[in-house]
Design a protein around this motif. Structure first.
Motif, short mmCIF file in Angstrom:
data_model
loop_
_atom_site.label_atom_id
_atom_site.label_comp_id
_atom_site.label_asym_id
_atom_site.label_seq_id
_atom_site.Cartn_x
_atom_site.Cartn_y
_atom_site.Cartn_z
N ILE A 150 0.83 -1.20 0.00
CA ILE A 150 0.00 0.00 0.00
C ILE A 150 0.87 1.26 0.00
O ILE A 150 0.63 2.19 -0.77
N ASN A 151 1.90 1.28 0.84
CA ASN A 151 2.79 2.44 0.88
C ASN A 151 3.46 2.68 -0.46
O ASN A 151 3.61 3.83 -0.90
N SER A 152 3.87 1.63 -1.13
CA SER A 152 4.53 1.75 -2.43
C SER A 152 3.58 2.35 -3.47
O SER A 152 3.93 3.29 -4.19
N VAL A 153 2.37 1.82 -3.55
CA VAL A 153 1.39 2.32 -4.52
C VAL A 153 0.98 3.74 -4.15
O VAL A 153 0.82 4.60 -5.04
N TYR A 154 0.84 4.04 -2.88
CA TYR A 154 0.50 5.39 -2.43
C TYR A 154 1.57 6.38 -2.88
O TYR A 154 1.26 7.45 -3.41
N ALA A 155 2.83 6.02 -2.69
CA ALA A 155 3.94 6.90 -3.08
C ALA A 155 3.98 7.11 -4.59
O ALA A 155 4.30 8.21 -5.06
N GLU A 156 3.64 6.10 -5.36
CA GLU A 156 3.59 6.24 -6.83
C GLU A 156 2.42 7.11 -7.26
O GLU A 156 2.53 7.88 -8.22
N THR A 157 1.30 6.99 -6.56
CA THR A 157 0.11 7.76 -6.92
C THR A 157 0.26 9.23 -6.57
O THR A 157 -0.19 10.10 -7.30
N PHE A 158 0.93 9.50 -5.46
CA PHE A 158 1.12 10.87 -4.97
C PHE A 158 2.61 11.14 -4.78
O PHE A 158 3.08 11.28 -3.65
N PRO A 159 3.40 11.25 -5.87
CA PRO A 159 4.85 11.34 -5.73
C PRO A 159 5.37 12.67 -5.21
O PRO A 159 6.36 12.70 -4.48
N ALA A 160 4.73 13.77 -5.55
CA ALA A 160 5.30 15.08 -5.24
C ALA A 160 5.04 15.51 -3.79
O ALA A 160 5.96 15.83 -3.06
N ALA A 161 3.79 15.50 -3.40
CA ALA A 161 3.42 15.95 -2.06
C ALA A 161 2.31 15.02 -1.56
O ALA A 161 1.12 15.32 -1.72
N PRO A 162 2.67 13.91 -0.96
CA PRO A 162 1.65 12.96 -0.51
C PRO A 162 0.66 13.60 0.45
O PRO A 162 1.06 14.36 1.34
N PRO A 163 -0.62 13.32 0.26
CA PRO A 163 -1.62 13.88 1.16
C PRO A 163 -1.58 13.21 2.53
O PRO A 163 -1.01 12.13 2.69
N ALA A 164 -2.20 13.85 3.49
CA ALA A 164 -2.39 13.24 4.80
C ALA A 164 -3.16 11.94 4.60
O ALA A 164 -3.90 11.79 3.63
N ARG A 165 -2.98 10.99 5.54
CA ARG A 165 -3.61 9.69 5.34
C ARG A 165 -3.98 9.05 6.67
O ARG A 165 -3.25 9.16 7.65
N THR A 166 -5.09 8.37 6.65
CA THR A 166 -5.48 7.47 7.72
C THR A 166 -5.59 6.08 7.12
O THR A 166 -6.12 5.93 6.02
N SER A 167 -5.07 5.09 7.81
CA SER A 167 -5.19 3.70 7.37
C SER A 167 -5.77 2.88 8.51
O SER A 167 -5.47 3.12 9.67
N ALA A 168 -6.58 1.89 8.15
CA ALA A 168 -7.16 1.01 9.17
C ALA A 168 -7.41 -0.36 8.56
O ALA A 168 -7.72 -0.50 7.38
N ILE A 169 -7.27 -1.35 9.41
CA ILE A 169 -7.55 -2.73 9.01
C ILE A 169 -9.01 -3.01 9.36
O ILE A 169 -9.43 -2.80 10.50
N VAL A 170 -9.76 -3.47 8.36
CA VAL A 170 -11.21 -3.66 8.51
C VAL A 170 -11.66 -4.91 7.76
O VAL A 170 -10.89 -5.50 7.02
N ARG A 171 -12.91 -5.27 7.91
CA ARG A 171 -13.56 -6.25 7.05
C ARG A 171 -14.29 -5.49 5.96
O ARG A 171 -14.94 -4.48 6.24
N LEU A 172 -14.18 -5.96 4.73
CA LEU A 172 -14.84 -5.29 3.60
C LEU A 172 -15.82 -6.25 2.92
O LEU A 172 -15.61 -7.47 2.95
N PRO A 173 -16.84 -5.72 2.27
CA PRO A 173 -17.84 -6.58 1.62
C PRO A 173 -17.34 -7.19 0.32
O PRO A 173 -16.40 -6.69 -0.30
N ASP A 174 -17.99 -8.25 -0.09
CA ASP A 174 -17.80 -8.86 -1.41
C ASP A 174 -16.37 -9.29 -1.70
O ASP A 174 -15.93 -9.24 -2.85
#
Length: 123
Positions: A84-108
């Protein structure tokens, strides 16, 4: 208003994004390919697709990835944090936005979703 949005359809009665008070609130985007309506088998590919869908929703609202100021990443497997960190850094290379991450159960069987708040610079 949402005819040109290239993201998967919502799982419920909500819009892909809402503009309000100079901001764009992007609903959670899963790693679903809009063309096939399927998630990739590999977690990294699902993660990349989710972030791609997020950026596409921001673009549909008239912005781009650099307008994102806050993201929330919900995921199911803590061992995938480095991916996730790697893809996040590629998506937002110049100035990464603030972020919250959490482990959850997701549907489907989804393993990751990401939402965001972006500045509406075109407002």
């Amino acid at each position: 208003m949402f005819a040109n949005v290239v993201v998967p359809p919502a799982l419920g009665p909500y819009r892909p994004f809402v503009k309000a008070a100079g901001l764009v609130f992007v609903s959670a985007q899963a790693g679903v390919d809009p063309a096939t309506k399927m998630c990739p088998d590999a977690f990294e590919a699902e993660c990349r697709q989710a972030f791609h869908n997020l950026v596409e929703a921001v673009r549909a609202a008239g912005g781009d990835a650099s307008d994102v100021v806050k993201a929330t990443v919900l995921y199911t497997d803590e061992s995938q944090f480095d991916v996730i960190n790697s893809v996040y850094a590629e998506t937002f290379p110049a100035a990464p936005p603030a972020r919250t991450s959490a482990i959850v159960r997701l549907p489907d069987g989804k393993r990751l979703v990401v939402d965001a708040i972006a500045v509406d610079r075109r407002n």
